[in-house]
Design an enzyme around this catalytic site. Structure first.
Site, PDB file in Angstrom:
ATOM      1  N   LYS A  48       0.841  -1.213   0.000  1.00 54.60           N
ATOM      2  CA  LYS A  48       0.000   0.000   0.000  1.00 54.60           C
ATOM      3  C   LYS A  48       0.866   1.249   0.000  1.00 54.60           C
ATOM      4  O   LYS A  48       2.046   1.200   0.381  1.00 54.60           O
ATOM      5  CB  LYS A  48      -0.945   0.035   1.200  1.00 54.60           C
ATOM      6  CG  LYS A  48      -0.266   0.113   2.580  1.00 54.60           C
ATOM      7  CD  LYS A  48       0.006   1.522   3.096  1.00 54.60           C
ATOM      8  CE  LYS A  48       0.776   1.544   4.395  1.00 54.60           C
ATOM      9  NZ  LYS A  48       1.492   2.724   4.752  1.00 54.60           N
ATOM     10  N   PRO A  83       9.276  -3.986  -0.865  1.00 55.13           N
ATOM     11  CA  PRO A  83      10.449  -3.524  -0.112  1.00 55.13           C
ATOM     12  C   PRO A  83      10.185  -3.586   1.402  1.00 55.13           C
ATOM     13  O   PRO A  83       9.078  -3.283   1.848  1.00 55.13           O
ATOM     14  CB  PRO A  83      10.621  -2.066  -0.563  1.00 55.13           C
ATOM     15  CG  PRO A  83       9.830  -1.915  -1.801  1.00 55.13           C
ATOM     16  CD  PRO A  83       8.790  -2.988  -1.830  1.00 55.13           C
ATOM     17  N   ALA A 101       9.673  -0.080   4.525  1.00 58.00           N
ATOM     18  CA  ALA A 101       9.614   1.002   3.539  1.00 58.00           C
ATOM     19  C   ALA A 101       8.436   1.948   3.762  1.00 58.00           C
ATOM     20  O   ALA A 101       8.384   3.018   3.190  1.00 58.00           O
ATOM     21  CB  ALA A 101       9.499   0.398   2.139  1.00 58.00           C
ATOM     22  N   GLY A 102       7.456   1.507   4.590  1.00 51.49           N
ATOM     23  CA  GLY A 102       6.216   2.282   4.726  1.00 51.49           C
ATOM     24  C   GLY A 102       5.156   1.781   3.767  1.00 51.49           C
ATOM     25  O   GLY A 102       4.168   2.443   3.478  1.00 51.49           O
ATOM     26  N   ALA A 125       3.700  -1.395   4.156  1.00 51.79           N
ATOM     27  CA  ALA A 125       2.912  -2.415   4.858  1.00 51.79           C
ATOM     28  C   ALA A 125       3.200  -3.845   4.392  1.00 51.79           C
ATOM     29  O   ALA A 125       2.302  -4.687   4.382  1.00 51.79           O
ATOM     30  CB  ALA A 125       1.410  -2.111   4.751  1.00 51.79           C
ATOM     31  N   GLY A 126       4.444  -4.126   4.050  1.00 53.94           N
ATOM     32  CA  GLY A 126       4.794  -5.469   3.570  1.00 53.94           C
ATOM     33  C   GLY A 126       4.484  -6.559   4.585  1.00 53.94           C
ATOM     34  O   GLY A 126       3.834  -7.563   4.250  1.00 53.94           O
ATOM     35  N   GLY A 127       4.926  -6.371   5.816  1.00 53.12           N
ATOM     36  CA  GLY A 127       4.679  -7.365   6.865  1.00 53.12           C
ATOM     37  C   GLY A 127       3.185  -7.504   7.140  1.00 53.12           C
ATOM     38  O   GLY A 127       2.671  -8.618   7.316  1.00 53.12           O
ATOM     39  N   SER A 128       2.481  -6.381   7.152  1.00 52.03           N
ATOM     40  CA  SER A 128       1.035  -6.402   7.417  1.00 52.03           C
ATOM     41  C   SER A 128       0.291  -7.109   6.285  1.00 52.03           C
ATOM     42  O   SER A 128      -0.673  -7.842   6.528  1.00 52.03           O
ATOM     43  CB  SER A 128       0.498  -4.971   7.537  1.00 52.03           C
ATOM     44  OG  SER A 128       1.178  -4.281   8.549  1.00 52.03           O
ATOM     45  N   ASP A 149      -2.172  -1.634  10.451  1.00 58.54           N
ATOM     46  CA  ASP A 149      -2.417  -1.648   8.999  1.00 58.54           C
ATOM     47  C   ASP A 149      -3.119  -2.928   8.527  1.00 58.54           C
ATOM     48  O   ASP A 149      -3.518  -3.028   7.363  1.00 58.54           O
ATOM     49  CB  ASP A 149      -1.087  -1.555   8.223  1.00 58.54           C
ATOM     50  CG  ASP A 149      -0.503  -0.146   8.234  1.00 58.54           C
ATOM     51  OD1 ASP A 149      -1.248   0.793   8.584  1.00 58.54           O
ATOM     52  OD2 ASP A 149       0.680  -0.007   7.895  1.00 58.54           O
TER      53      ASP A 149
HETATM   54  P1  ATP Z   1       4.290  -0.404   7.730  1.00 52.07           P
HETATM   55  O1  ATP Z   1       4.065   0.310   6.445  1.00 52.07           O
HETATM   56  O2  ATP Z   1       3.119  -1.297   8.146  1.00 52.07           O
HETATM   57  O3  ATP Z   1       4.808   0.465   8.831  1.00 52.07           O
HETATM   58  P2  ATP Z   1       6.768  -1.299   6.696  1.00 52.07           P
HETATM   59  O4  ATP Z   1       6.500  -1.473   5.233  1.00 52.07           O
HETATM   60  O5  ATP Z   1       7.408  -0.024   7.062  1.00 52.07           O
HETATM   61  O6  ATP Z   1       5.428  -1.488   7.478  1.00 52.07           O
HETATM   62  P3  ATP Z   1       7.673  -4.011   6.948  1.00 52.07           P
HETATM   63  O7  ATP Z   1       8.138  -4.313   5.578  1.00 52.07           O
HETATM   64  O8  ATP Z   1       6.418  -4.624   7.406  1.00 52.07           O
HETATM   65  O9  ATP Z   1       7.645  -2.443   7.216  1.00 52.07           O
HETATM   66  O10 ATP Z   1       8.889  -4.404   7.894  1.00 52.07           O
HETATM   67  C1  ATP Z   1       9.151  -3.791   9.146  1.00 52.07           C
HETATM   68  C2  ATP Z   1       9.889  -4.805  10.001  1.00 52.07           C
HETATM   69  O11 ATP Z   1       8.974  -5.835  10.327  1.00 52.07           O
HETATM   70  C3  ATP Z   1      11.043  -5.480   9.291  1.00 52.07           C
HETATM   71  O12 ATP Z   1      12.236  -4.871   9.633  1.00 52.07           O
HETATM   72  C4  ATP Z   1      10.966  -6.929   9.724  1.00 52.07           C
HETATM   73  O13 ATP Z   1      11.937  -7.219  10.700  1.00 52.07           O
HETATM   74  C5  ATP Z   1       9.605  -7.104  10.363  1.00 52.07           C
HETATM   75  N1  ATP Z   1       8.699  -8.033   9.656  1.00 52.07           N
HETATM   76  C6  ATP Z   1       7.760  -8.764  10.262  1.00 52.07           C
HETATM   77  N2  ATP Z   1       7.073  -9.515   9.388  1.00 52.07           N
HETATM   78  C7  ATP Z   1       7.587  -9.253   8.171  1.00 52.07           C
HETATM   79  C8  ATP Z   1       7.280  -9.751   6.853  1.00 52.07           C
HETATM   80  N3  ATP Z   1       6.332 -10.660   6.655  1.00 52.07           N
HETATM   81  N4  ATP Z   1       7.972  -9.251   5.833  1.00 52.07           N
HETATM   82  C9  ATP Z   1       8.951  -8.318   6.065  1.00 52.07           C
HETATM   83  N5  ATP Z   1       9.278  -7.850   7.274  1.00 52.07           N
HETATM   84  C10 ATP Z   1       8.620  -8.306   8.325  1.00 52.07           C
END
Ligand code: ATP
Length: 293
Positions: free
Chosen positions: A11, A97, A100-101, A103-106, A139
């Site tokens: 997202k 990525p 990155a912001g 929401a990959g983990g979410s 998220d």
């Molecule tokens: P958001 O936009 O929700 O704040 P983000 O995109 O900034 O998330 P993520 O890619 O979700 O961040 O990764 C943040 C941290 O979460 C990573 O450093 C990693 O250690 C951890 N993490 C937990 N689950 C995952 C996953 N399925 N994929 C990647 N990173 C994950």
């Protein structure tokens, strides 16, 4: 053995405003969330061992493969719900990525909820999955609902809305090499709250109205503001550089997503987005052309 594969879409935030701090310490936000076509793929199957176990695998370095992974936490919650003595093997094909912001983990977590609901024939409604998801991250309910939405409260209060026409635009995503944790970004923003009140904030209601009535980007972009960018762009100079390059190459609008540091640019013209991609990809390894969903 039966396996379920679910797409886990990334997202961006078309707008992000921080309204203040709630009694529980979380920040109250008002955001417009928009899924992109850039996605991970999650495959879930039963291990068949008759033991409650969670095996995580992935094709990318830097993804935690234990309880720190939100996909693992989703599986743990789902197995616990029905007290299943079953194990699952979850494979994450990672393209979004990391940190990155976007929401990959979410997104991966949401995909595990959806996949396990089907794999174990649990018949949980979308609303129930969203309630479970909210326990693990703000998220996640949006990632379960998908599309375009307004998010309020801590981000878990979701209302679906009409988004930008995916056929009309290309989206260029670029992640700077420097980063800043989500916690650090919000802490900096809070420290400077007095000054931040004086900066320009998005009018989310007007932006929703503009999206609904198909206003052009020229009008919409006045409210496509992410207030966290005021903080991160000062700390991480690459953010300003990337926005500058995208705009110079013909982006209709470019801004940071979430707490950053990834930046996205919206383009109408395939030639311009390709040229911007070529310039940015020379400098930044994580640069992608994608689209809205
Ligand atoms: P958001 O936009 O929700 O704040 P983000 O995109 O900034 O998330 P993520 O890619 O979700 O961040 O990764 C943040 C941290 O979460 C990573 O450093 C990693 O250690 C951890 N993490 C937990 N689950 C995952 C996953 N399925 N994929 C990647 N990173 C994950």
């Amino acid at each position: 053995m039966k396996q379920i594969t679910v797409d886990a879409y990334s997202k961006v935030n078309l707008a992000l405003d921080v309204l203040g701090r709630l009694p529980n310490g979380y920040h109250e936000v008002h955001m417009i969330m928009q899924q992109l076509q850039l996605k991970d793929r999650i495959t879930v199957k039963k291990t068949g061992s008759g033991r409650r176990e969670i095996i995580l695998t992935t094709d990318k370095d830097g993804v935690p493969l234990d309880y720190r992974n939100l996909a693992f936490q989703a599986a743990q919650l789902m197995l616990g719900l029905e007290e299943l003595t079953e194990g699952v093997h979850i494979h994450i094909e990672k393209h979004i990525p990391i940190a990155a912001g976007m929401a990959g983990g979410s997104a991966d977590c949401a995909a595990v909820f959806i996949a396990m609901n089907e794999l174990f024939d649990m018949k949980l409604s979308t609303a129930s999955l969203c309630r479970l998801g909210a326990k693990l991250g703000a998220d996640i309910p949006f990632c379960i609902m998908g599309g375009t939405a307004v998010a309020a409260g801590t981000g878990t209060n979701i209302t679906k809305i009409k988004g930008l026409n995916p056929e009309k635009y290309f989206v260029l995503v670029c992640k700077p090499s420097q980063g800043m944790s989500t916690g650090a970004v919000y802490a900096k923003y809070s420290e400077r709250a007095g000054e931040m009140i004086l900066r320009k904030h998005p009018d989310i209601i007007r932006l929703v109205g503009g999206l609904t009535s198909d206003s052009g980007l020229e009008i919409l972009k006045k409210d496509m503001i992410n207030v966290l960018q005021y903080v991160t762009a000062e700390e991480l100079t690459e953010i300003k550089e990337i926005i500058y390059i995208m705009e110079r190459k013909g982006a209709e609008h470019a801004m940071m997503t979430g707490s950053g540091p990834a930046v996205f640019g919206i383009f109408r013209d395939s030639q311009k987005v390709a040229e911007a991609y070529m310039e940015l990809a020379e400098i930044y390894e994580e640069t992608y052309i994608t689209g809205f969903r």
